[in-house]
Design a protein around this motif. Structure first.
Motif, short mmCIF file in Angstrom:
data_model
loop_
_atom_site.label_atom_id
_atom_site.label_comp_id
_atom_site.label_asym_id
_atom_site.label_seq_id
_atom_site.Cartn_x
_atom_site.Cartn_y
_atom_site.Cartn_z
N LEU A 1 -18.19 10.17 -68.18
CA LEU A 1 -18.99 10.93 -67.24
C LEU A 1 -19.79 9.99 -66.34
CD1 LEU A 1 -19.17 13.97 -66.99
CD2 LEU A 1 -21.28 13.91 -68.29
N LEU A 2 -20.40 8.97 -66.96
CA LEU A 2 -21.14 7.98 -66.18
C LEU A 2 -20.21 7.25 -65.22
CD1 LEU A 2 -23.55 6.41 -68.83
CD2 LEU A 2 -24.12 8.00 -67.02
N PRO B 20 -30.78 8.78 -56.80
CA PRO B 20 -30.10 7.74 -57.58
C PRO B 20 -29.20 6.85 -56.73
CG PRO B 20 -29.06 9.86 -57.93
CD PRO B 20 -30.27 10.11 -57.09
N GLY B 21 -29.07 5.61 -57.16
CA GLY B 21 -28.08 4.68 -56.61
C GLY B 21 -28.12 4.55 -55.11
N THR B 22 -26.94 4.67 -54.50
CA THR B 22 -26.87 4.48 -53.04
C THR B 22 -27.53 5.61 -52.27
OG1 THR B 22 -24.69 5.41 -53.32
CG2 THR B 22 -24.81 3.07 -52.84
N PHE B 23 -27.83 6.72 -52.94
CA PHE B 23 -28.52 7.80 -52.24
C PHE B 23 -29.99 7.47 -52.01
CE2 PHE B 23 -24.91 9.89 -54.12
CZ PHE B 23 -24.49 10.74 -53.11
N ARG C 85 -18.28 6.22 -59.86
CA ARG C 85 -17.24 6.14 -58.84
C ARG C 85 -17.53 7.09 -57.68
NH1 ARG C 85 -11.91 4.27 -58.26
NH2 ARG C 85 -10.79 5.59 -56.80
N LEU C 86 -18.01 8.28 -58.02
CA LEU C 86 -18.24 9.27 -56.97
C LEU C 86 -19.53 8.99 -56.19
CD1 LEU C 86 -17.42 12.84 -58.26
CD2 LEU C 86 -16.31 11.56 -56.45
N PHE C 87 -20.59 8.70 -56.91
CA PHE C 87 -21.92 8.62 -56.28
C PHE C 87 -22.46 7.21 -56.22
CE2 PHE C 87 -21.88 12.74 -58.68
CZ PHE C 87 -21.58 13.53 -57.58
N LYS C 88 -21.81 6.26 -56.83
CA LYS C 88 -22.35 4.90 -56.93
C LYS C 88 -23.79 4.90 -57.43
CE LYS C 88 -21.00 1.23 -54.76
NZ LYS C 88 -20.01 0.80 -55.73
N VAL C 89 -23.98 5.38 -58.66
CA VAL C 89 -25.33 5.45 -59.20
C VAL C 89 -25.82 4.10 -59.70
CG1 VAL C 89 -25.33 7.88 -59.79
CG2 VAL C 89 -24.40 6.23 -61.40
N ALA D 241 -15.35 8.78 -52.28
CA ALA D 241 -16.67 8.79 -52.90
C ALA D 241 -17.61 9.66 -52.09
CB ALA D 241 -17.20 7.38 -52.99
N LEU D 242 -18.50 10.36 -52.79
CA LEU D 242 -19.42 11.25 -52.10
C LEU D 242 -20.69 10.54 -51.69
CD1 LEU D 242 -18.98 14.26 -54.51
CD2 LEU D 242 -17.77 13.80 -52.41
N SER D 243 -20.84 9.29 -52.12
CA SER D 243 -22.08 8.58 -51.82
C SER D 243 -22.08 8.16 -50.34
CB SER D 243 -22.18 7.35 -52.72
OG SER D 243 -20.99 6.62 -52.63
N SER E 4 -31.36 6.86 -61.14
CA SER E 4 -30.05 7.24 -61.68
C SER E 4 -30.20 7.77 -63.10
CB SER E 4 -29.11 6.03 -61.71
OG SER E 4 -28.86 5.57 -60.41
N PHE F 5 -19.60 9.50 -62.33
CA PHE F 5 -20.77 9.44 -61.45
C PHE F 5 -20.76 8.14 -60.66
CE2 PHE F 5 -23.31 12.27 -64.53
CZ PHE F 5 -22.82 13.40 -63.92
#
Lengths: 580, 296, 234
Positions: free
Chosen positions: A249-250, C149-152, A255-259, B159-161, C168, A253
């Protein structure tokens, strides 16, 4: 074993395989069944299909490695299997090669070997061996099969879309940066995530079943060792699998959101991903091997007609392996960790050898003075003892810090885990399928063909992977599509071995099909086994047993008990009871 | 007869409180927890919640009033001990573990043991990267290298970011720069100019720091508990914002990173425990200015 | 066969409810020996499931611990953006809801359907309040200020370079917890509907109430640890 008359008699029931409602009705009946036997058979066919897919990928990988990829002075390319033969195509070919070995690893690990023994044979035989009518939560059981199918479809879909080249471990940053223009890496990660739930639900079901649904008279130490192995496996599945859930899950996240949790660009740490991943995936190698060990305990004692040596030692060593599995994961990351953690993990890793060796010595002692029947299950069990010993012993140099740094990510590692996973689990799985085939489908298979298949598999396997030990010590790294010319002889032998292996599997496949179509009808207890699944018909009736069973002897009392449904002349008791 | 788990057996429905399932043999009865017990447990839980909040506020008060900074581990140990007590109360009474079969408690304990293994061994590695051999000690770039973020700009389409290119800066520094430029432009606009000149930049920066400290001025406390000389913002401020610790008012030399001279907080005391090799490249300002660790 | 063929004649004789889901009409599945064994099995299964949930959250707690160990300033600075009053209020709300749901189980055990319904309704109100506070007073203002979080992350006034990482962990931890609140509320709604429509739970049949309550307590347990770790550090 006697049976007690109760109100729940099932005298006039047919086999669970008997179709009742016409073609469409039967399909619907199977798709909505809550019968653990049908679910076990459905799992068996599903995992064997996945084994076929993963096997095709493995053969393709071996085929590419038949020759090193070379560009001659005049620009001609040799040894390039994938992609057109021009100099620019080498990168394309390597890319396809990366996708093939990832495909092989991901399918074999997540979709074949983890569910293979527990979900297929475990589902079928755990309630039967306990004398229960079903697993504790039958609907959950069916649900877990559907989750498995959905997860596998995600994986297959990801392959159809072009596959992933991250390796089956999904290490960051490969898994967060490669194929950035596509969803297929996410699909594959999601597949592993979904498959985890299937694994959790199966494990949960088995633990509750073992605790609550043992037949009257069956104490913990009257259970067959296969149940002990499945029980230990289930503990690992329940405790370790949620961690891969949160890890993936992380990763999704990430990959999708670059957290940033695994991304050094944001202050995270990719090695943290490896810790998370191996906290699950190391215990899971025991999910793969423990049920195989359980099968070996059954096969050896039944086909050698000998009380298992050291029952409690084998039972507790299963739990011991399960316990130790949670504190040794770092040995997958010796080159990534700091020295302190590496040293601690290296020392702890050697603990695994203790319970494993206990099992091995007990099995060998079981064979001593037994009346060993040479048939397919027994041949497989003996192969297991041989191959798994090699697999286990080659684990020692990999667990030792100093040697591992040299052998890390080489063919030595590849050979080591194939000797444990394939030489261990797959060999035991095949032995188990042969051992229980008459019970599952009510037909005997051709013994001679089975033994030929087994010998082919044994030879092919050793030729394929023994060579890789030598390649590894000479410096051949894993996951490369090409190599120096000096390695070619061994690579060619290895590829030939994979073809012999294929021949062995095909012999088994035709043997099974022949058995289903034209095999002689199986008696209820062809091997003279004493565990409860041999009490009922072959194949078992709808509700497993005609009467509620009452356990009055141990699962391995071959010295004192005439097996159910068996002639005393065929399985004679010893003249004087053996002294223990 | 189909194999259905719905072939149910109906027990005798006559209710007997000593045998609620009317099963006869082997029955042990289910414990019904009394209402006063539940109420007492709730009150205890609320008390411990108030306690943990109170201790935390007390820590802030001690820090603000007497300038005593309590060590970090004290906060963790106290807060976690109270949480464990609360969790035990919930588990034992609300979840009924105390009156339940021992097996369920054993499952919880085994599960917690697995959690402890997970935390313990992972922390051993990440907390001790350099403790055996100094070779592994690396100086990472605080806030991350920002390099991967540059790659996102052109590569990620699924990617959605947000697709940002931080010009190899950590993202906090990048956002700060963005804001400073924005404020400088605003100042320029206010004075009818298109390009900000030095005066506008200075005015924008002053505005930035005014906002930066506004929250703390309003609350009347200091921004940082873990104050370190090498990123002391108070040199920027008028006297009345100053930290108690006058020594810290000495201006420290600042790196000239990406054109934001004098306003980058993005370097901090030296840290270890990161993946070797990953932080070596592009960390020139970190290696230049990272002072050795010096807590208080 | 989804329901029982014929209602128990004893029940018909006493004129009690005849719906198969009415608690006195409930039996146990054929593969168990008695209803007690089924109840124990379901509860054991639930505890095993709860242990998987704890290990799921262990991943988040582990990431939290590692990064707090590596970047204590970022964690202190990040925590200062959270208001302990909202966290504390949510803690009190969850503790109250845990108490009402435990009282609901007690009501079911005593056969007091009205009290069961009352307690479940209060619990669900608490769940709604929790999520409302979380979203309206915490997530939305913070996200619109750029504390993401992160890039946001687009908040220009960060004190510490690792604050995006803190956010994050904050959003993933509280977000997955909030998801569990919603799942738990869904389970409780299911129980509530069946309690209202069929009077489905009573002294011999309250497995579903008990297991949903256990799940709800787990949500509470996780929050008991998340609250001080996120809101009360300096």
């Amino acid at each position: 074993m006697t049976t007690a008359e109760t109100t729940h008699d099932h005298h006039d029931e047919g086999s669970y395989l008997t179709p009742k409602y016409g073609v469409m009705g039967t399909i619907w009946d199977w798709m909505t069944t809550v019968d653990h036997k049908k679910i076990g058979v459905m799992y068996l066919f599903a995992v064997l299909f996945m084994f076929f897919l993963g096997g095709v990928a493995a053969l393709a990988v071996r085929l590419e490695l038949l020759e090193p990829v070379r560009v001659a002075a005049d620009g001609t390319i040799t040894g390039q299997l994938f992609g057109p033969a021009n100099p620019e195509s080498i990168a394309t070919g390597n890319n396809i090669f990366n996708r093939l070995f990832t495909l092989h690893g991901a399918i074999m690990v997540f979709m074949f070997i983890i569910p293979s023994v527990p979900a297929a044979l475990g589902n079928f035989f755990l309630p039967l061996m306990l004398g229960a009518k079903d697993v504790a939560f039958p609907r959950l059981n069916l649900f877990s099969w559907y989750i498995y199918v959905v997860g596998s479809l995600f994986g297959v879909f990801s392959i159809i879309l072009g596959g992933v080249d991250t390796g089956w471990t999904f290490y960051t940053p490969y898994s967060t940066t490669t194929d950035a223009d596509h969803w297929r890496v996410l699909l594959m990660v999601l597949a592993a995530f979904v498959l985890g739930f299937s694994s959790i639900l199966t494990g949960l079901n088995f633990i509750v079943t073992t605790h609550k649904l043992r037949a009257p008279g069956m104490g913990w130490f009257d259970m067959p060792l296969f149940i002990w192995a499945i029980y230990a496996t289930s503990i690992i599945q329940v405790l370790a699998t949620p961690v891969i859930g949160i890890t993936l899950l992380l990763l999704i996240f990430e990959r999708l959101f670059k957290v940033g949790i695994f991304d050094p660009a944001l202050g995270g740490d990719p090695v943290l991903y490896q810790h998370f991943f191996w906290f699950y995936s190391h215990p899971v190698v025991y999910v793969m091997i423990l049920p195989g060990m359980g099968i070996i305990s059954e096969i050896l004692s039944v086909h050698a007609r000998k009380h298992i040596f050291g029952y409690r030692a084998i039972a507790f060593s299963s739990l011991g392996i399960a316990a130790v599995s949670f504190i040794v994961w770092g040995h997958h990351m010796f080159t990534a960790m700091g020295e302190l953690a590496s040293t601690i993990f290296s020392a702890l890793t050697f603990l695994v050898a203790i319970p494993t060796a206990i099992k091995m010595f007990n099995w060998i002692a079981t064979l001593y003075k037994g009346s060993i029947a040479i048939n397919t299950p027994m041949l497989y069990a003996l192969s297991f003892l041989f191959l798994f010993s090699i697999g286990g012993l080659t684990g020692l140099p990999l667990g030792a810090l100093a040697t591992d740094l040299h052998l890390h990510d080489s063919y030595f590692v590849v050979a080591h885990f194939h000797y444990t996973m394939m030489g261990g689990t797959v060999i035991a799985f095949l032995g188990g399928i042969h051992h229980w085939w008459p019970k599952m489908f009510g037909r005997m298979y051709n013994e001679r063909a089975g033994m030929i298949g087994c010998v082919l598999v044994f030879i092919g396997f050793n030729l394929t992977f023994m060579t890789q030990f030598f390649l590894g010590t000479q410096g051949m790294p894993r996951r490369y599509a090409s190599y120096i010319d000096e390695f070619q002889t061994l690579h060619v032998l290895s590829t030939y071995g994979s073809w012999i292996l294929l021949a062995g599997f095909l012999v088994h496949l035709f043997n099974f099909i022949h058995s289903l179509v034209a095999g002689p009808k199986a008696p209820p207890n062809p091997w003279g086994g004493l565990t409860l699944e041999w009490e009922t018909e072959s194949p078992p009736i709808e509700h497993n047993f005609h009467h509620e069973v009452l356990v009055q002897h141990g699962p391995y009392d071959f010295d004192t008990v005439v097996p159910p449904h068996c002639d005393e002349r065929e399985f004679p008791l010893p003249e004087t009871p053996a002294s223990h | 007869m189909s194999h259905s788990i719905d072939d149910v057996h109906i027990p005798n429905p006559d209710f007997d409180p000593t045998d609620p399932h009317a099963t006869g043999q082997g029955h042990h009865g289910h414990h019904i927890i009394s209402a006063p017990t539940l109420m007492i447990v709730l009150l205890l839980l609320l008390f411990f919640t108030a306690l943990t909040v109170g201790l935390s506020r007390g820590e802030v008060w001690v820090q603000d009033t007497f300038d005593i900074i309590l060590p970090n581990w004290l906060n963790i140990i106290i807060a976690m001990s109270i949480s464990v007590i609360k969790a035990t109360l919930v588990g034992a009474y609300f979840m009924g573990l105390r009156f339940d079969k021992a097996l369920n408690s054993i499952i919880m304990l085994v599960c917690l043991a697995a959690v402890v293994c997970f935390l313990f061994f992972t922390a051993i590695d990440l907390g001790n990267r350099d403790s055996v051999s100094a070779v592994r000690a690396t100086v990472p770039t605080p806030g991350g290298t920002g390099e991967g973020l540059d790659k996102t700009a052109d590569r990620f389409s699924t990617a959605l970011s947000p697709r940002i290119s931080t010009n190899r800066m950590p993202i906090t520094e990048f956002r700060r720069t963005e804001r400073l430029n924005e404020l400088a432009l605003k100042q320029a606009e206010d004075h009818g100019r298109i390009e900000p000149n030095d005066e506008d930049k200075a005015a924008g920066e002053a505005e930035f720091w005014r906002i930066y400290y506004q929250g703390y001025v309003d609350k009347g406390k200091h921004p940082h508990r873990h104050e370190h000389d090498e990123h002391n913002y108070f040199t920027k401020l008028p006297d009345h914002f100053a930290h108690h610790d006058d020594d810290a008012l000495e201006p420290v030399s600042r790196p000239d990173v990406a054109g934001v001279a004098d306003s980058s907080p993005n370097f901090s005391f030296r840290r270890t425990g990161k993946t070797p090799g990953l932080f070596s490249e592009g960390s020139e300002h970190a290696s230049d200015h990272a002072a050795p660790a010096s807590d208080h | 066969m989804a329901t029982i063929d014929a209602p128990n004649p004893d029940i018909q004789a006493t004129g009690a409810q005849t719906h198969p889901l009415y608690w006195k009409n409930r039996g146990f599945a054929h593969h168990f020996r008695n209803a007690d064994e089924q109840f124990d099995a379901c509860k054991l299964g639930m505890w095993l499931f709860l242990s998987t949930e704890i290990l799921l959250f262990a991943g988040i707690f582990c990431a939290y611990a590692i990064f707090r160990m590596l970047y204590p300033e970022a964690w202190a600075a990040g925590s200062h953006h959270l208001d302990w009053r909202f966290g504390g209020l949510n803690t009190v709300i969850l503790l109250l809801s845990s108490w009402t749901v435990a009282s609901g189980v007690r009501a079911a055990q005593l056969g007091n359907n009205a009290a069961l319904i009352r307690n479940l309704v209060i619990t669900l109100i608490c769940a709604g309040l929790f999520v409302f506070i979380k979203l309206y007073f915490e997530y939305i203002p913070k996200l619109s200020a750029g504390k993401a979080p992160g890039t946001f992350f687009s908040y220009p006034y960060a004190h510490d370079p690792h604050e995006p990482l803190w956010w994050s962990i904050y959003y993933i931890g509280t977000g997955i917890h909030a998801l569990h609140v919603l799942i738990g509320a869904g389970l409780l709604i299911w129980v509530l509907v069946r309690a209202i429509r069929y009077e489905a739970y009573g002294p011999t049949e309250y497995t579903m109430v008990e297991n949903s309550a256990l799940y709800w307590h787990l949500v509470d347990l996780i929050w008991i640890f998340l609250f001080p770790l996120l809101y009360l550090i300096h």
